[in-house]
Scaffold this active site. Structure first.
Site, PDB file in Angstrom:
ATOM      1  N   CYS A 110      19.147  38.800  44.587  1.00 20.61           N
ATOM      2  CA  CYS A 110      19.906  40.168  43.896  1.00 20.61           C
ATOM      3  C   CYS A 110      21.265  39.958  43.931  1.00 20.61           C
ATOM      4  O   CYS A 110      21.953  39.230  44.451  1.00 20.61           O
ATOM      5  CB  CYS A 110      19.639  41.096  45.166  1.00 20.61           C
ATOM      6  SG  CYS A 110      20.475  42.841  44.973  1.00 20.61           S
ATOM      7  N   HIS A 234      13.251  46.531  46.055  1.00 23.92           N
ATOM      8  CA  HIS A 234      14.564  46.259  46.615  1.00 23.92           C
ATOM      9  C   HIS A 234      15.849  46.817  46.059  1.00 23.92           C
ATOM     10  O   HIS A 234      16.448  47.422  46.577  1.00 23.92           O
ATOM     11  CB  HIS A 234      14.593  44.478  46.478  1.00 23.92           C
ATOM     12  CG  HIS A 234      15.833  44.075  46.853  1.00 23.92           C
ATOM     13  ND1 HIS A 234      15.862  43.492  48.139  1.00 23.92           N
ATOM     14  CD2 HIS A 234      17.115  44.228  46.409  1.00 23.92           C
ATOM     15  CE1 HIS A 234      17.153  43.055  48.408  1.00 23.92           C
ATOM     16  NE2 HIS A 234      18.034  43.360  47.288  1.00 23.92           N
ATOM     17  N   GLU A 235      15.606  46.748  44.633  1.00 21.53           N
ATOM     18  CA  GLU A 235      16.926  47.649  43.859  1.00 21.53           C
ATOM     19  C   GLU A 235      16.989  49.210  44.365  1.00 21.53           C
ATOM     20  O   GLU A 235      17.920  49.634  44.638  1.00 21.53           O
ATOM     21  CB  GLU A 235      16.871  47.062  42.657  1.00 21.53           C
ATOM     22  CG  GLU A 235      17.145  46.001  42.177  1.00 21.53           C
ATOM     23  CD  GLU A 235      18.136  45.150  42.802  1.00 21.53           C
ATOM     24  OE1 GLU A 235      19.217  45.809  42.904  1.00 21.53           O
ATOM     25  OE2 GLU A 235      18.202  43.841  43.249  1.00 21.53           O
ATOM     26  N   HIS A 238      18.843  49.573  47.254  1.00 17.53           N
ATOM     27  CA  HIS A 238      20.236  49.858  47.461  1.00 17.53           C
ATOM     28  C   HIS A 238      20.563  51.140  46.590  1.00 17.53           C
ATOM     29  O   HIS A 238      21.618  51.807  47.167  1.00 17.53           O
ATOM     30  CB  HIS A 238      20.911  48.911  46.484  1.00 17.53           C
ATOM     31  CG  HIS A 238      20.651  47.377  46.972  1.00 17.53           C
ATOM     32  ND1 HIS A 238      21.140  47.100  48.045  1.00 17.53           N
ATOM     33  CD2 HIS A 238      20.262  46.126  46.372  1.00 17.53           C
ATOM     34  CE1 HIS A 238      20.998  45.944  48.531  1.00 17.53           C
ATOM     35  NE2 HIS A 238      20.565  45.226  47.225  1.00 17.53           N
ATOM     36  N   HIS A 244      22.028  44.840  52.315  1.00 23.95           N
ATOM     37  CA  HIS A 244      21.154  43.643  52.531  1.00 23.95           C
ATOM     38  C   HIS A 244      20.772  43.566  53.935  1.00 23.95           C
ATOM     39  O   HIS A 244      21.867  43.549  54.833  1.00 23.95           O
ATOM     40  CB  HIS A 244      21.753  42.455  51.981  1.00 23.95           C
ATOM     41  CG  HIS A 244      21.307  42.095  50.598  1.00 23.95           C
ATOM     42  ND1 HIS A 244      22.256  41.320  49.634  1.00 23.95           N
ATOM     43  CD2 HIS A 244      20.754  42.816  49.516  1.00 23.95           C
ATOM     44  CE1 HIS A 244      21.771  41.640  48.412  1.00 23.95           C
ATOM     45  NE2 HIS A 244      20.641  42.241  48.545  1.00 23.95           N
TER      46      HIS A 244
HETATM   47 ZN   LIG Z   1      19.916  43.573  46.863  1.00 26.82          ZN
END
Ligand SMILES: [Zn+2]
Ligand SMILES: [Ca+2]
Ligand SMILES: [Ca+2]
Ligand SMILES: [Ca+2]
Ligand SMILES: [Zn+2]
Length: 494
Positions: A110, A234-235, A238, A244
């Site tokens: 990422c 995952h994104e 965020h 992270h």
């Molecule tokens: Zn990330």
């Protein structure tokens, strides 16, 4: 000799921290000092550290400082940043740009930094969020992409009170798009590999938006390189405000380490972190009572047991599920990392046994009826093979543990109550098996793992290790497994 002194000098120059008392390395180790690195790798590493670890390059420092000792400070800072990165990924924190440190740096990942901490305040102040998909630009059909995004939001809404609504035209909190190269947000994409995607933390305008590198080979099954669903979850994390995680079991871990068949779920850590921001979903208990989010094994768990333990050069590796701890004699800390981060190829998780054949420079892994031979992190051609090709009869379906004798060049395999002696020189089994209780009296069978550690054989069963004295042929001491991982109370709280 010259190389030796040069590399020693580099180490001292680089690390002025207390860890400067670094070991002298023997030259046959596959690690490399920074001096041996091609310039491109050195540059790559510096850029990586700038991007993900807040490292300031030499020229940047020169611009800002009239200090004559920029070189010295720069080297110290570079070393410290390498160590910081190594700790994050569970590598021995030598501060050196070793081959394997570079290999981890080159893993697809990422685009966000690993060291920025946003605190508790960056979150959406409402529970219903809108999203919009702006341009598909991928070979995956649009309807499939929509489905993937909906499923990814569900992963997060299952554990929090959040709700996600798709909008087609109007402005949305979270705009999702596939972008090529420089797309004018200060973080250009880099083509195939490297950075896969990035996202912005909750906020106005670009805040919460998610960008995927359009040049990646995205997939929704096991054909292409990167699974869009996995990266999306995952994104989206965020976009909700999560940083992270250094927990290698977390979906918020920064690198992409997934086998195509990986059954994605949020880890205990992900759930805890997102619930810290938004609270708990009213359905949480009913959804997860049967199958709670998986916890990454902890070295301070009093019930910790191992799948396999092996020597690897100077280190001792303790395997558990998808993870391993690496204990290096020169570094106090033992950190957890992913098996797939050390061996990017398909090395099995939940393995049965492992050993290192130093002379042939091989590491051997066992799982069920198969075994894998690796040299320099590469699986050798023709592997995995059936364990019957080692000389096991068909009644033996798996191996519990393997113990390699470096000097004598043989390996003992443990299966149930029996052990088998395998001659590494002749590459054949030395006759029929014997009973473990005859060879190693006092060891409970079947065993989990066995290894030479600290000069003597250690057997593992459950959360107990048995230190065996080969001369007097008996168990000289026992203890709990996590004593060997130097569990300290502080580790528990990280
Ligand atoms: Zn990330
Ligand atoms: Ca890329
Ligand atoms: Ca936005
Ligand atoms: Ca085992
Ligand atoms: Zn972007």
């Amino acid at each position: 000799m010259k190389t030796f002194w040069l590399s020693l000098m580099t180490l001292m120059m680089l690390c002025r921290t207390p860890t400067a008392a670094l070991p002298l390395r023997t030259s046959d180790r596959p690690t490399q000092s920074n001096l041996g690195l091609p310039e491109a790798d050195q540059e790559f590493a510096e850029e990586y550290l700038q991007h993900f670890y807040g490292y300031r390059s030499k020229s940047e420092r020169k611009k800002r400082s009239a200090d004559a000792d920029v070189d010295g400070d720069w080297n110290t800072e570079l070393c410290e940043k390498v160590q910081e990165m190594q700790r994050f990924f569970g590598l021995p924190p030598s501060g050196e740009l070793t081959k394997e440190t570079l290999a981890v740096m080159k893993r697809p990942r990422c685009g966000l930094s690993d060291v920025e901490r946003f605190g508790d305040t960056i979150r959406w102040k409402k529970n219903t969020l809108s999203y919009r998909i702006s341009g598909y630009n991928t070979s995956i059909p649009a309807s499939k992409v929509r489905k993937i995004f909906r499923a990814a939001w569900k992963i997060w809404s299952n554990v929090t009170p959040l709700k996600f609504r798709k909008r087609n035209r109007k402005e949305a909190d979270i705009v999702i798009s596939f972008k090529n190269g420089d797309h004018k947000d200060g973080a250009p994409f880099d083509g195939k590999g490297g950075v896969l995607a990035h996202a912005f933390l909750p906020g106005h305008g670009i805040g919460g938006d998610v960008h995927f590198d359009a040049e990646e080979d995205w997939t929704f099954n096991s054909t292409g390189s990167f699974n869009l669903f996995t990266v999306t979850v995952h994104e989206f994390g965020h976009a909700l405000g999560l940083p992270h995680s250094s927990d290698p079991g977390a979906i918020m871990y920064p690198t992409y380490n997934f086998a195509p068949s990986f059954d994605l779920q949020l880890s205990f850590r992900d759930v805890k972190d997102v619930q810290h921001l938004y609270g708990i979903s009213p359905n949480f208990d009913s959804l997860f009572s049967k199958k709670p989010p998986p916890r990454t094994p902890e070295k301070c768990d009093p019930d910790l047991s191992f799948d396999a333990v092996t020597e690897l050069q100077q280190e001792t590796l303790f395997f558990k599920d998808r993870f391993l701890w690496r204990k290096h004699p020169h570094f106090e800390e033992t950190r957890i990392t992913l098996i797939s981060s050390l061996w990017p190829e398909n090395v099995p998780a939940n393995m049965d046994a492992a050993y290192e054949n130093v002379e042939r420079n091989l590491i051997v892994f066992f799982k069920d009826h198969q075994y894998w031979l690796l040299r320099q992190l590469q699986i050798q051609e023709g592997f995995p093979k059936n364990i019957s090709s080692l000389g096991f009869p068909s009644r033996i379906r798996s191996v519990d543990a393997a113990l390699h004798f470096r000097k004598e060049r043989y390996t003992v395999f443990f299966t149930g109550h029996e052990c088998w002696r395998y001659n590494e020189r002749e590459e054949m089994m030395e006759g029929p098996p014997t009973l473990i209780e005859k060879q190693w009296p006092g060891i409970p069978t079947p065993i989990d793992a066995a290894v030479f550690y600290d000069g003597s054989v250690h057997f593992f069963k459950g959360n107990i290790y048995y230190k065996f004295d080969s001369n007097s042929k008996h168990v000289v001491s026992t203890g709990t497994t996590n004593e060997l991982l130097e569990c300290k109370q502080a580790d528990n709280e990280i």
